[in-house]
Design a protein around this motif. Structure first.
Motif, PDB file in Angstrom:
ATOM      1  N   MET A 113       0.834  -1.199   0.000  1.00  0.00           N
ATOM      2  CA  MET A 113       0.000   0.000   0.000  1.00  0.00           C
ATOM      3  C   MET A 113       0.876   1.258   0.000  1.00  0.00           C
ATOM      4  SD  MET A 113      -3.069  -1.047  -0.265  1.00  0.00           S
ATOM      5  CE  MET A 113      -2.298  -2.279  -1.350  1.00  0.00           C
ATOM      6  N   GLY A 114       1.994   1.177   0.703  1.00  0.00           N
ATOM      7  CA  GLY A 114       2.933   2.292   0.688  1.00  0.00           C
ATOM      8  C   GLY A 114       3.563   2.482  -0.674  1.00  0.00           C
ATOM      9  N   LEU A 115       3.917   1.379  -1.339  1.00  0.00           N
ATOM     10  CA  LEU A 115       4.503   1.457  -2.679  1.00  0.00           C
ATOM     11  C   LEU A 115       3.490   1.992  -3.686  1.00  0.00           C
ATOM     12  CD1 LEU A 115       6.544  -1.871  -2.886  1.00  0.00           C
ATOM     13  CD2 LEU A 115       7.440   0.455  -2.676  1.00  0.00           C
ATOM     14  N   LEU A 116       2.244   1.548  -3.582  1.00  0.00           N
ATOM     15  CA  LEU A 116       1.216   2.039  -4.497  1.00  0.00           C
ATOM     16  C   LEU A 116       1.059   3.546  -4.362  1.00  0.00           C
ATOM     17  CD1 LEU A 116      -1.089   1.741  -6.506  1.00  0.00           C
ATOM     18  CD2 LEU A 116      -2.588   1.113  -4.603  1.00  0.00           C
ATOM     19  N   GLU A 117       1.079   4.035  -3.153  1.00  0.00           N
ATOM     20  CA  GLU A 117       0.952   5.475  -2.916  1.00  0.00           C
ATOM     21  C   GLU A 117       2.098   6.224  -3.598  1.00  0.00           C
ATOM     22  OE1 GLU A 117      -1.180   8.692  -0.972  1.00  0.00           O
ATOM     23  OE2 GLU A 117      -1.636   6.570  -1.201  1.00  0.00           O
ATOM     24  N   GLN A 118       3.301   5.696  -3.489  1.00  0.00           N
ATOM     25  CA  GLN A 118       4.462   6.356  -4.092  1.00  0.00           C
ATOM     26  C   GLN A 118       4.406   6.317  -5.616  1.00  0.00           C
ATOM     27  OE1 GLN A 118       7.885   4.386  -2.421  1.00  0.00           O
ATOM     28  NE2 GLN A 118       7.290   4.841  -0.320  1.00  0.00           N
ATOM     29  N   ARG A 130      -5.226   3.311  -8.119  1.00  0.00           N
ATOM     30  CA  ARG A 130      -5.472   3.612  -6.708  1.00  0.00           C
ATOM     31  C   ARG A 130      -6.884   4.156  -6.508  1.00  0.00           C
ATOM     32  NH1 ARG A 130      -2.230   8.416  -3.808  1.00  0.00           N
ATOM     33  NH2 ARG A 130      -3.424   9.479  -5.402  1.00  0.00           N
ATOM     34  N   ARG A 131      -7.331   5.038  -7.428  1.00  0.00           N
ATOM     35  CA  ARG A 131      -8.695   5.570  -7.325  1.00  0.00           C
ATOM     36  C   ARG A 131      -9.734   4.460  -7.493  1.00  0.00           C
ATOM     37  NH1 ARG A 131      -6.408   9.616 -10.614  1.00  0.00           N
ATOM     38  NH2 ARG A 131      -7.415   8.730 -12.472  1.00  0.00           N
ATOM     39  N   ASP A 132      -9.473   3.558  -8.438  1.00  0.00           N
ATOM     40  CA  ASP A 132     -10.406   2.457  -8.658  1.00  0.00           C
ATOM     41  C   ASP A 132     -10.475   1.552  -7.434  1.00  0.00           C
ATOM     42  OD1 ASP A 132     -10.865   3.423 -11.173  1.00  0.00           O
ATOM     43  OD2 ASP A 132      -9.576   1.972 -12.211  1.00  0.00           O
ATOM     44  N   ARG A 133      -9.323   1.364  -6.803  1.00  0.00           N
ATOM     45  CA  ARG A 133      -9.303   0.544  -5.584  1.00  0.00           C
ATOM     46  C   ARG A 133     -10.196   1.163  -4.524  1.00  0.00           C
ATOM     47  NH1 ARG A 133      -6.901   1.343  -0.822  1.00  0.00           N
ATOM     48  NH2 ARG A 133      -6.585  -0.471   0.500  1.00  0.00           N
ATOM     49  N   ALA A 166     -16.984   9.065   2.931  1.00  0.00           N
ATOM     50  CA  ALA A 166     -16.332   9.716   4.071  1.00  0.00           C
ATOM     51  C   ALA A 166     -15.727   8.692   5.024  1.00  0.00           C
ATOM     52  CB  ALA A 166     -17.334  10.600   4.804  1.00  0.00           C
ATOM     53  N   LEU A 167     -16.510   7.668   5.374  1.00  0.00           N
ATOM     54  CA  LEU A 167     -16.064   6.710   6.385  1.00  0.00           C
ATOM     55  C   LEU A 167     -15.018   5.741   5.831  1.00  0.00           C
ATOM     56  CD1 LEU A 167     -19.535   6.039   8.020  1.00  0.00           C
ATOM     57  CD2 LEU A 167     -17.613   7.258   9.048  1.00  0.00           C
ATOM     58  N   SER A 168     -15.188   5.315   4.597  1.00  0.00           N
ATOM     59  CA  SER A 168     -14.204   4.413   3.991  1.00  0.00           C
ATOM     60  C   SER A 168     -12.853   5.112   3.848  1.00  0.00           C
ATOM     61  CB  SER A 168     -14.692   3.930   2.619  1.00  0.00           C
ATOM     62  OG  SER A 168     -15.921   3.246   2.724  1.00  0.00           O
ATOM     63  N   SER A 169     -12.896   6.370   3.425  1.00  0.00           N
ATOM     64  CA  SER A 169     -11.656   7.141   3.285  1.00  0.00           C
ATOM     65  C   SER A 169     -10.983   7.326   4.636  1.00  0.00           C
ATOM     66  CB  SER A 169     -11.949   8.500   2.641  1.00  0.00           C
ATOM     67  OG  SER A 169     -12.512   8.344   1.354  1.00  0.00           O
ATOM     68  N   MET A 170     -11.805   7.560   5.654  1.00  0.00           N
ATOM     69  CA  MET A 170     -11.259   7.731   6.999  1.00  0.00           C
ATOM     70  C   MET A 170     -10.508   6.490   7.453  1.00  0.00           C
ATOM     71  SD  MET A 170     -11.881   6.627  10.369  1.00  0.00           S
ATOM     72  CE  MET A 170     -13.605   6.106  10.353  1.00  0.00           C
ATOM     73  N   VAL A 171     -11.128   5.334   7.292  1.00  0.00           N
ATOM     74  CA  VAL A 171     -10.496   4.091   7.739  1.00  0.00           C
ATOM     75  C   VAL A 171      -9.232   3.797   6.932  1.00  0.00           C
ATOM     76  CG1 VAL A 171     -10.779   1.591   7.961  1.00  0.00           C
ATOM     77  CG2 VAL A 171     -12.649   3.107   8.605  1.00  0.00           C
ATOM     78  N   SER A 172      -9.306   4.027   5.624  1.00  0.00           N
ATOM     79  CA  SER A 172      -8.147   3.767   4.764  1.00  0.00           C
ATOM     80  C   SER A 172      -6.955   4.642   5.142  1.00  0.00           C
ATOM     81  CB  SER A 172      -8.525   4.007   3.297  1.00  0.00           C
ATOM     82  OG  SER A 172      -7.413   3.819   2.455  1.00  0.00           O
ATOM     83  N   ARG A 173      -7.188   5.942   5.317  1.00  0.00           N
ATOM     84  CA  ARG A 173      -6.095   6.844   5.679  1.00  0.00           C
ATOM     85  C   ARG A 173      -5.611   6.584   7.103  1.00  0.00           C
ATOM     86  NH1 ARG A 173      -3.599   7.710   1.543  1.00  0.00           N
ATOM     87  NH2 ARG A 173      -2.319   9.095   2.812  1.00  0.00           N
ATOM     88  N   SER A 181       2.866   4.625   7.559  1.00  0.00           N
ATOM     89  CA  SER A 181       3.660   5.727   8.105  1.00  0.00           C
ATOM     90  C   SER A 181       4.137   5.454   9.522  1.00  0.00           C
ATOM     91  CB  SER A 181       2.835   7.021   8.083  1.00  0.00           C
ATOM     92  OG  SER A 181       2.423   7.337   6.773  1.00  0.00           O
ATOM     93  N   GLU A 182       3.445   4.523  10.206  1.00  0.00           N
ATOM     94  CA  GLU A 182       3.780   4.130  11.583  1.00  0.00           C
ATOM     95  C   GLU A 182       3.792   5.329  12.526  1.00  0.00           C
ATOM     96  OE1 GLU A 182       7.447   1.936  11.216  1.00  0.00           O
ATOM     97  OE2 GLU A 182       6.398   0.102  10.654  1.00  0.00           O
ATOM     98  N   GLU A 183       2.796   6.180  12.360  1.00  0.00           N
ATOM     99  CA  GLU A 183       2.663   7.331  13.259  1.00  0.00           C
ATOM    100  C   GLU A 183       2.231   6.847  14.640  1.00  0.00           C
ATOM    101  OE1 GLU A 183       0.021  10.108  11.439  1.00  0.00           O
ATOM    102  OE2 GLU A 183       1.138  10.132   9.544  1.00  0.00           O
ATOM    103  N   PRO A 184       2.837   7.372  15.707  1.00  0.00           N
ATOM    104  CA  PRO A 184       2.535   6.888  17.059  1.00  0.00           C
ATOM    105  C   PRO A 184       1.224   7.451  17.594  1.00  0.00           C
ATOM    106  CG  PRO A 184       4.113   8.665  17.155  1.00  0.00           C
ATOM    107  CD  PRO A 184       3.882   8.396  15.691  1.00  0.00           C
TER     108      PRO A 184
END
Length: 212
Positions: A113-118, A130-133, A166-173, A181-184
């Motif tokens: 998922m990180g590679l796809l974003e890049q 990515r948009r289709d996903r 809204a909710l799907s985007s929230m969960v995905s991000r 990103s491994e944000e704490p």
């Protein structure tokens, strides 16, 4: 998720299917180890223990096999094998189980998922992919929300498609921030998986006005 223009038809023989699957598995290992830009076809064929000629029997280039790797990940995330829910009539319990299955699959595929974003930042084809996903998950979740509304278990004042977006985007991000990103968390430590599931589920439930 994988764009059809990037993929050839699947092999017709059992041996061809096995060889292609071996190449895809090897490519995933190489992509996750080296990244997309630094991965070389020779690295993939070496990992798969096959010749360059064999590679070109099934794929034209690196883009094609990366799309094939992403297709496998997509299937895993769309059909992660949700655990059995004890109280199937409890929408909160079903939602929690669904989120748990999705987040488990996302964590399993976090590097991809990180590679796809890049790659999506530099390649329009993968940006569309990515948009289709995202659209696939949004459409599926919209149907689930609409079903809950019909059963009188969710807020009927919400547009199911917009709510899902809204909710799907929230969960995905949210999943991306935790697993890629491994944000704490607020305590500066890695966020426990159960806390991720609880937070995502509670936000979904509150937004739809589901009852525990």
């Amino acid at each position: 998720m994988a764009a059809t223009e990037l993929l050839r038809d699947l092999p017709v023989t059992a041996r061809g299917v096995r060889t292609r699957a071996s190449l895809v598995a090897a490519a995933r290992t190489v992509f996750e180890r080296a990244g997309y830009l630094d991965a070389r076809l020779t690295d993939i064929t070496k990992e798969a223990n096959c010749s360059t000629g064999t590679f070109y029997t099934y794929f034209d280039n690196k883009e094609q096999i990366f799309a094939a790797v992403l297709e496998v990940a997509q299937e895993d995330m769309l059909h992660p094998g949700m655990g059995r829910v004890r109280d199937a009539d409890n929408p909160y319990a079903v939602l929690e189980s669904s989120n748990r299955a999705y987040l488990t699959a996302f964590q399993r595929n976090a590097k991809l998922m990180g590679l796809l974003e890049q790659v999506a930042q530099i390649d329009p084809t993968f940006a569309k992919l990515r948009r289709d996903r995202g659209a696939t998950f949004i459409t599926r979740n919209a149907k689930a929300i609409e079903r809950l509304q019909t059963e009188g278990k969710a807020d009927t004042s919400l547009d199911p498609l917009l709510a899902s977006r809204a909710l799907s985007s929230m969960v995905s991000r949210f999943a991306y921030s935790v697993f890629v990103s491994e944000e704490p968390g607020s305590d500066g430590k890695p966020v426990p998986f159960e806390e991720v599931v609880k937070t995502a589920t509670q936000i979904w439930a509150n937004a739809l006005r589901l009852q525990r």
